[in-house]
Write an enzyme that holds these catalytic residues in place. Structure first.
Site, PDB file in Angstrom:
ATOM      1  N   TYR A   1     -32.211 -38.016 -55.436  1.00  0.00           N
ATOM      2  CA  TYR A   1     -32.916 -38.598 -54.293  1.00  0.00           C
ATOM      3  C   TYR A   1     -32.332 -38.205 -52.927  1.00  0.00           C
ATOM      4  CZ  TYR A   1     -29.174 -42.093 -54.947  1.00  0.00           C
ATOM      5  OH  TYR A   1     -27.967 -42.722 -55.129  1.00  0.00           O
TER       6      TYR A   1
ATOM      7  N   HIS B   1     -24.389 -44.570 -56.255  1.00  0.00           N
ATOM      8  CA  HIS B   1     -24.499 -46.032 -56.171  1.00  0.00           C
ATOM      9  C   HIS B   1     -23.533 -46.693 -57.140  1.00  0.00           C
ATOM     10  CE1 HIS B   1     -26.212 -50.027 -55.802  1.00  0.00           C
ATOM     11  NE2 HIS B   1     -26.293 -50.070 -57.125  1.00  0.00           N
TER      12      HIS B   1
ATOM     13  N   ARG C   1     -23.029 -43.998 -47.917  1.00  0.00           N
ATOM     14  CA  ARG C   1     -22.390 -44.053 -49.231  1.00  0.00           C
ATOM     15  C   ARG C   1     -22.187 -42.631 -49.727  1.00  0.00           C
ATOM     16  NH1 ARG C   1     -25.319 -43.848 -53.696  1.00  0.00           N
ATOM     17  NH2 ARG C   1     -27.134 -44.912 -52.856  1.00  0.00           N
TER      18      ARG C   1
END
Length: 405
Positions: free
Chosen positions: A292, A283, A279
């Protein structure tokens, strides 16, 4: 007879942990668009190849513009497909257009490939009076009956067992169709995933489970989700065929799904596909991935961009050029911006549509509740400026229009 009755008999303890069954990754195209040595590419004609690529380009342009619109406050929420276009569009292109798609929420490319118009996308995103969901869903929760694309549901993994059930109906109908359900590796941690695979295997139904393993379930990396060799080995526990594919290699995804569909339809049996992808975007528009994962990691995956790899392959075939790329990009950007302006100007759905569609005839209780809502709006008109304009529309007209839209 149970499958365990076929097991080899031993007389000393012998423990296994699954490392004996490493699932390989199926690849066809290198990063430069050239095929690997001895790779046999699927037969895709020029028209289909360009249909696939144009859907990829449109999806990326849509994602770029709509994230910008969300940042401008014009849209409440958005989720991008960026980086995962090959997994979504490559698998969709391998299906019959009558096959059912039950997606998660990052599969707008599947709709784009099947012909969902830019206006249909915008009407849903802005929840106006032409939105098929009548403004009841969050943005990116698309659905299209005519394109055999089940409306997206927010709760994670609910579509997976539903796909098994729908495929059972297809098996009973005997018309040669199947269902594909697409989900992330995070959704594969839900109980629904395991229930769906077991049910599909036991009842032998034509369903393809396609897991987009993009490395993160929102902010949780894969190594914190499971310790085994990804999602693919789970198929062995359900006596199910499985293949792991480079999810950024669109020809490999297409070939894997083509053969998975053939097996599912001809044998009425399920297949699991694990597409290894990434990705590239956050998100969602509410997420900040810098918390992260590193920029270095993201840049490494940008070198594996599935759109670029597809374009290089097309150019090697003489089917695409820099001029084509520039023209297509400009056309798509213009279409998206113009459609967005049209969708923004349209009114909200009629207030009366709040109580339609659930029952064939609207119940007295729902009518009473609607009147209570109208009373509330009349009392606080400044808080509901759009709703106040719709208070006096006849219920019968709104009900009929909603049911036959």
């Amino acid at each position: 007879m149970s499958t365990t009755s076929k097991a080899t008999i031993v007389h000393t303890p012998s423990f296994m942990n699954g490392d004996e069954f490493r699932v390989p990754v199926f690849k066809l195209l290198k990063q430069d668009g050239s095929p690997y040595k001895n790779a046999k590419l699927p037969e895709i004609d020029r028209d289909k190849a360009l249909r696939i690529y144009r859907a990829m380009l449109f999806t990326r342009v849509l994602d770029e513009r709509m994230l910008a619109a969300q940042r401008q406050g014009r849209l409440s929420f958005y989720m991008q497909c960026t980086g995962e276009e090959a997994s979504v569009i490559g698998s969709t292109a391998a299906l019959d257009d009558q096959d059912m798609i039950m997606a998660q929420y990052r599969e707008q490319g599947a709709l784009a490939y099947r012909g969902f118009t830019v206006d249909e996308f915008m009407n849903q995103l802005f929840g106006n009076d032409r939105d098929y969901g009548k403004g009841r869903q969050m943005p990116v929760h698309y659905g299209s009956k005519k394109l055999h694309y089940m409306t997206i549901s927010s709760p994670l993994a609910t579509q997976i067992p539903q796909a098994t059930g729908y495929a059972y109906g297809q098996k009973m109908a005997g018309e040669g169709h199947c269902t594909i359900t697409i989900f992330g590796e995070g959704a594969a941690s839900e109980g629904d995933f395991h229930a769906a695979l077991n049910m599909a295997s036991v009842h032998q139904v034509p369903v393809i489970f396609l897991c987009r393993n993009n490395g993160y379930a929102i902010s949780t990396p894969a190594h914190e989700q499971f310790s085994a060799d990804g999602i693919a080995p789970r198929a062995f526990g359900y006596h199910m065929k499985v293949i792991r594919v480079d999810g950024n290699d669109i020809l490999a995804v297409y070939q894997a799904t083509t053969e998975a569909r053939q097996w599912a339809v001809e044998n009425n049996k399920p297949v699991l596909i694990e597409a290894m992808t990434y990705r590239l975007a956050a998100h969602s528009s509410s997420d900040d991935p810098s918390g992260y994962r590193s920029k270095k990691e993201e840049e490494a995956w940008r070198e594996k961009d599935p759109v670029r790899r597809m374009r290089l392959w097309l150019e090697s075939k003489g089917w695409w050029s820099e001029e084509d790329e520039k023209s297509e990009q400009e056309t798509r950007r213009r279409e998206v911006l113009e459609a967005m302006k049209r969708a923004e100007k349209r009114p909200a759905p009629d207030l009366e549509t709040l109580i339609t569609d659930v029952y064939d005839d609207t119940t007295p209780q729902l009518v009473e509740q609607l009147e209570q809502l109208k009373t509330h709006i009349r009392k606080y008109p400044d808080a509901y400026p759009k709703g106040a304009k719709l208070l006096d529309k006849p219920l019968d007209d709104a009900d009929g229009g909603a049911r036959h839209a």
